[in-house]
Scaffold this active site. Sequence first.
Site, PDB file in Angstrom:
ATOM      1  CB  CYS A 114      -0.844   0.035   1.272  1.00 30.48           C
ATOM      2  SG  CYS A 114      -1.947  -1.368   1.448  1.00 30.48           S
ATOM      3  CG  ASP A 167       6.886  -8.165 -17.471  1.00 31.50           C
ATOM      4  OD1 ASP A 167       7.018  -7.040 -16.935  1.00 31.50           O
ATOM      5  OD2 ASP A 167       5.816  -8.790 -17.435  1.00 31.50           O
ATOM      6  CG  ASP A 168       8.228  -6.314 -13.391  1.00 29.51           C
ATOM      7  OD1 ASP A 168       7.903  -7.018 -12.440  1.00 29.51           O
ATOM      8  OD2 ASP A 168       7.396  -5.768 -14.135  1.00 29.51           O
ATOM      9  CB  CYS A 196      13.826  -8.446   2.597  1.00 33.39           C
ATOM     10  SG  CYS A 196      12.586  -9.748   2.517  1.00 33.39           S
ATOM     11  CB  CYS A 199       9.734 -13.299  -3.465  1.00 31.93           C
ATOM     12  SG  CYS A 199      10.525 -11.879  -4.183  1.00 31.93           S
TER      13      CYS A 199
HETATM   14  P1  AMP Z   1       1.931 -13.029 -13.645  1.00 27.24           P
HETATM   15  O1  AMP Z   1       1.044 -12.739 -14.800  1.00 27.24           O
HETATM   16  O2  AMP Z   1       1.153 -13.625 -12.481  1.00 27.24           O
HETATM   17  O3  AMP Z   1       3.140 -13.829 -13.983  1.00 27.24           O
HETATM   18  O4  AMP Z   1       2.430 -11.631 -13.055  1.00 27.24           O
HETATM   19  C1  AMP Z   1       3.558 -11.009 -13.573  1.00 27.24           C
HETATM   20  C2  AMP Z   1       3.219  -9.606 -13.980  1.00 27.24           C
HETATM   21  O5  AMP Z   1       2.644  -8.901 -12.886  1.00 27.24           O
HETATM   22  C3  AMP Z   1       4.452  -8.845 -14.368  1.00 27.24           C
HETATM   23  O6  AMP Z   1       4.118  -8.143 -15.557  1.00 27.24           O
HETATM   24  C4  AMP Z   1       4.723  -7.880 -13.233  1.00 27.24           C
HETATM   25  O7  AMP Z   1       5.022  -6.590 -13.739  1.00 27.24           O
HETATM   26  C5  AMP Z   1       3.458  -7.831 -12.438  1.00 27.24           C
HETATM   27  N1  AMP Z   1       3.650  -8.055 -10.999  1.00 27.24           N
HETATM   28  C6  AMP Z   1       4.686  -8.571 -10.338  1.00 27.24           C
HETATM   29  N2  AMP Z   1       4.463  -8.641  -9.009  1.00 27.24           N
HETATM   30  C7  AMP Z   1       3.218  -8.135  -8.828  1.00 27.24           C
HETATM   31  C8  AMP Z   1       2.398  -7.928  -7.675  1.00 27.24           C
HETATM   32  N3  AMP Z   1       2.810  -8.239  -6.452  1.00 27.24           N
HETATM   33  N4  AMP Z   1       1.168  -7.390  -7.884  1.00 27.24           N
HETATM   34  C9  AMP Z   1       0.730  -7.092  -9.123  1.00 27.24           C
HETATM   35  N5  AMP Z   1       1.467  -7.270 -10.234  1.00 27.24           N
HETATM   36  C10 AMP Z   1       2.682  -7.789 -10.093  1.00 27.24           C
END
Ligand code: AMP
Length: 473
Positions: A8, A351-352, A439, A442
């Site tokens: 948040c 992507d990140d 930290c 993950c």
């Molecule tokens: P996913 O589709 O579940 O693999 O989520 C990965 C995508 O969500 C990536 O494009 C990240 O930029 C974004 N992401 C990573 N961590 C989070 C998070 N905690 N909450 C929302 N989006 C996230």
Amino acid sequence: MKSIGEKCAVFGIYGKGLDVSRLTFFGLYALQHRGQESSGIASTDGKEIFCHKNAGLVAQVFNEETIKGLPGHIAVGHNRYSTSSGSGIKHAQPVEVEDKSIVLAHNGNLPSVIQLASFLKSRGVVLSNVSDSAMITGALHVLVKEGMEIEKAVEEIFPLMTGSFSILIMTKEKLIALRDSFGIRPLSIARLNGGYVFASETCAFHPIGATYMREVNPGEMVVVDENGLKIKQIAERTQKLDIFEFVYFSRPDSNLLGKSVYGVRKNFGIQLAKEYKINADVVIPVPETAIPVAVGYANASGIPFEMGLIKSRYIHRTFIEPEQHIRDQGVKLKLAPLKEIIENKRVIVIDDSIVRGTTSRQIVKMLFEVGAKEVHFLVSSPPVKFPDFYGIDLPNQGELLAANKTIEEINTHLGSTSLRYLSYEGMIKSTGLDESLFCTSCFTGQYPVDLRERKREVVYLNQAHKAHRYGKI
Ligand code: AMP
């Protein structure tokens, strides 16, 4: 108890003669990326505490009339992140106690609330089905009602708070900032016209003309009242900032531990280019987070950078749930591919992070649909293999793609030509800071705050899987 604190934003201001609720509104606006489900501001004029909160984005929750209804010289604000565990107005913050003497805004999460619950029970307080944030507020309230000064109450309750917290507390006289002893979630202080401002991220200072002073240190309590600013170290300090703040959460124009988030993300890209040489025609980011990463990769590799995916600026996770047919469109609601950039090209897409793999799988499909010859997927962090307990809403381990599959298996699942993750060492090196300051739970499964009863939710890998841990195949 299911966590409902989560990732948040908090913002607070103490300033005689300042329009504090309006400034808080603009502060929360700058921090909108940290939470889009609900927003709230509480203010005080020294006699009464006023509060307005609702579901929705900052701009949907507040208007001229609601801001005018929040008078005074102290204010705290909060944006809440959308999670699976309870949504809507019920969990909107700031948390208020029934006699409106204390309000609290919390960024973070307490994996264990056993100690807080037994403290409350010992005082005959039963709070059923409430968040960790409401339990902290309730515990402080108990002590204040017994006649204790709020600062003393904070010191008493601090050891009972097992988890991550960057917290702002407001009474009719004081604004108090508090950060857990590992500083897992960020929190900074700035100056404004003789007053003080606190914000989850430094990007909230620039729009209101505040001057950055420093971070609230881990284990520190900062009190602002009519006597000015008072700082007290109330617990031993061991900095362990969640590295995911650099990877995904924070805005690129924020600074964390003295480093620009933009600069670190660009370094991730430069490092990726050192680790993986790929023959490709174009490098494209998945906007927004990965844009600086792709800039770094393109600069270092010499492969041209293009915005091959365009993001709708106005799609957010809001309280308006799309109906099923629209939800099935998935990532297409947010991202559109540019055919003229992608068709007949060997594309590197960055992507990140990959969490469940839902987004990346759809992106790969979309790129092939508009004619990509090859799609090489690069990720600017190592595989996410462990769940989060400190407020970033990573799902349970069973849903984490990399906890259950090897990198080759993930590549097959995504349908990409190749898949590469930034190495763990490369990620740390890119920050320019020592590994001990972070930290990294993950990625590594090492949790600085004891998980207590939640420990059993974490499964550690066998040796065969460990070989894949740092993204090398
Ligand atoms: P996913 O589709 O579940 O693999 O989520 C990965 C995508 O969500 C990536 O494009 C990240 O930029 C974004 N992401 C990573 N961590 C989070 C998070 N905690 N909450 C929302 N989006 C996230």
